[in-house]
Design a protein around this motif. Structure first.
Motif, mmCIF file in Angstrom:
data_model
loop_
_atom_site.group_PDB
_atom_site.id
_atom_site.type_symbol
_atom_site.label_atom_id
_atom_site.label_comp_id
_atom_site.label_asym_id
_atom_site.label_seq_id
_atom_site.Cartn_x
_atom_site.Cartn_y
_atom_site.Cartn_z
ATOM 1 N N HIS A 8 0.820 -1.213 0.000
ATOM 2 C CA HIS A 8 0.000 0.000 0.000
ATOM 3 C C HIS A 8 0.853 1.262 0.000
ATOM 4 O O HIS A 8 2.047 1.215 0.263
ATOM 5 C CB HIS A 8 -0.969 0.025 1.199
ATOM 6 C CG HIS A 8 -0.302 0.112 2.547
ATOM 7 N ND1 HIS A 8 -0.173 -0.966 3.388
ATOM 8 C CD2 HIS A 8 0.268 1.144 3.213
ATOM 9 C CE1 HIS A 8 0.432 -0.599 4.504
ATOM 10 N NE2 HIS A 8 0.731 0.681 4.425
ATOM 11 N N GLU A 55 -3.672 3.416 2.121
ATOM 12 C CA GLU A 55 -3.954 3.307 3.555
ATOM 13 C C GLU A 55 -4.096 4.722 4.099
ATOM 14 O O GLU A 55 -3.137 5.496 4.065
ATOM 15 C CB GLU A 55 -2.777 2.617 4.255
ATOM 16 C CG GLU A 55 -2.886 2.606 5.775
ATOM 17 C CD GLU A 55 -1.563 2.247 6.449
ATOM 18 O OE1 GLU A 55 -0.516 2.816 6.076
ATOM 19 O OE2 GLU A 55 -1.582 1.401 7.353
ATOM 20 N N HIS A 79 4.446 7.175 3.075
ATOM 21 C CA HIS A 79 5.300 5.988 2.991
ATOM 22 C C HIS A 79 4.737 5.012 1.957
ATOM 23 O O HIS A 79 3.551 5.038 1.659
ATOM 24 C CB HIS A 79 5.456 5.275 4.346
ATOM 25 C CG HIS A 79 4.228 4.580 4.862
ATOM 26 N ND1 HIS A 79 3.355 5.173 5.754
ATOM 27 C CD2 HIS A 79 3.713 3.344 4.625
ATOM 28 C CE1 HIS A 79 2.369 4.334 6.038
ATOM 29 N NE2 HIS A 79 2.548 3.204 5.367
ATOM 30 N N CYS A 81 4.532 0.882 1.517
ATOM 31 C CA CYS A 81 4.672 -0.317 2.336
ATOM 32 C C CYS A 81 4.916 -1.526 1.443
ATOM 33 O O CYS A 81 4.236 -1.706 0.435
ATOM 34 C CB CYS A 81 3.409 -0.528 3.154
ATOM 35 S SG CYS A 81 3.467 -2.036 4.122
ATOM 36 N N PHE A 118 8.898 0.209 10.516
ATOM 37 C CA PHE A 118 9.164 1.368 9.668
ATOM 38 C C PHE A 118 10.661 1.612 9.618
ATOM 39 O O PHE A 118 11.348 1.491 10.646
ATOM 40 C CB PHE A 118 8.441 2.605 10.213
ATOM 41 C CG PHE A 118 6.970 2.602 9.910
ATOM 42 C CD1 PHE A 118 6.477 3.218 8.774
ATOM 43 C CD2 PHE A 118 6.078 1.951 10.762
ATOM 44 C CE1 PHE A 118 5.121 3.191 8.493
ATOM 45 C CE2 PHE A 118 4.716 1.921 10.483
ATOM 46 C CZ PHE A 118 4.242 2.549 9.341
ATOM 47 N N GLU A 128 7.683 1.073 4.910
ATOM 48 C CA GLU A 128 7.153 0.136 5.903
ATOM 49 C C GLU A 128 7.356 -1.268 5.339
ATOM 50 O O GLU A 128 7.257 -1.470 4.123
ATOM 51 C CB GLU A 128 5.660 0.427 6.096
ATOM 52 C CG GLU A 128 4.959 -0.473 7.095
ATOM 53 C CD GLU A 128 3.460 -0.153 7.238
ATOM 54 O OE1 GLU A 128 2.909 0.580 6.387
ATOM 55 O OE2 GLU A 128 2.854 -0.630 8.198
HETATM 56 NI NI NI Z 1 1.294 1.671 6.139
#
Ligand code: NI
Length: 135
Positions: A8, A55, A79, A81, A118, A128
């Protein structure tokens, strides 16, 4: 490096319900409705569109893990992931290649309590990593 699959894009938002509705208006479908993560003190919601998953992360308390970030970035992606089937190897490889862990692997209630960590890198910022190892 073990295969890292994008799971994500993490997106900071101040008002998660408004953000969810706005993404839905853009054609995203809610995949998992708003869940409270009591470890990080954030609300989390997953939406999908095309082959992408977003997300939404919103602070739920003054001392949430994103309270500082949201002051700096406001409503913004922050971020990407990745998930891996070989978490120990991926973690070692990343930390040997300029990624610094900024927390310890901790279960994520919004991801069926899979462990996540993270990491930060000087060139690309925060990522992440989800532990999908079968053990
Ligand atoms: Ni995340």
């Amino acid at each position: 490096m073990p295969v890292l699959k994008i799971h994500h894009i993490g997106y900071l938002v101040k008002k998660i319900e408004k953000a969810q509705k706005t993404f839905e208006a853009l054609g995203y479908c809610t995949e998992q409705d708003i869940i409270y993560d009591d470890i990080r003190k954030v609300n989390i919601c997953f939406l999908v569109k095309d082959d992408y998953r977003v997300e939404l992360v919103s602070p739920a308390a003054e001392d949430s893990v994103v309270s500082g970030l949201i002051k700096k970035y406001k409503n913004s992606p922050y971020h990407i992931c990745y998930e891996t089937d070989d978490f120990p190897a991926a973690y070692d490889e990343l930390t040997s290649n300029g990624f610094i862990a900024i927390d310890t692997p901790t279960p994520a209630p919004a991801l069926n309590n899979c462990e996540v960590v993270f990491l930060s890198n000087a060139a690309i910022g925060m990522i992440e990593l989800i532990n999908r190892s079968r053990s």
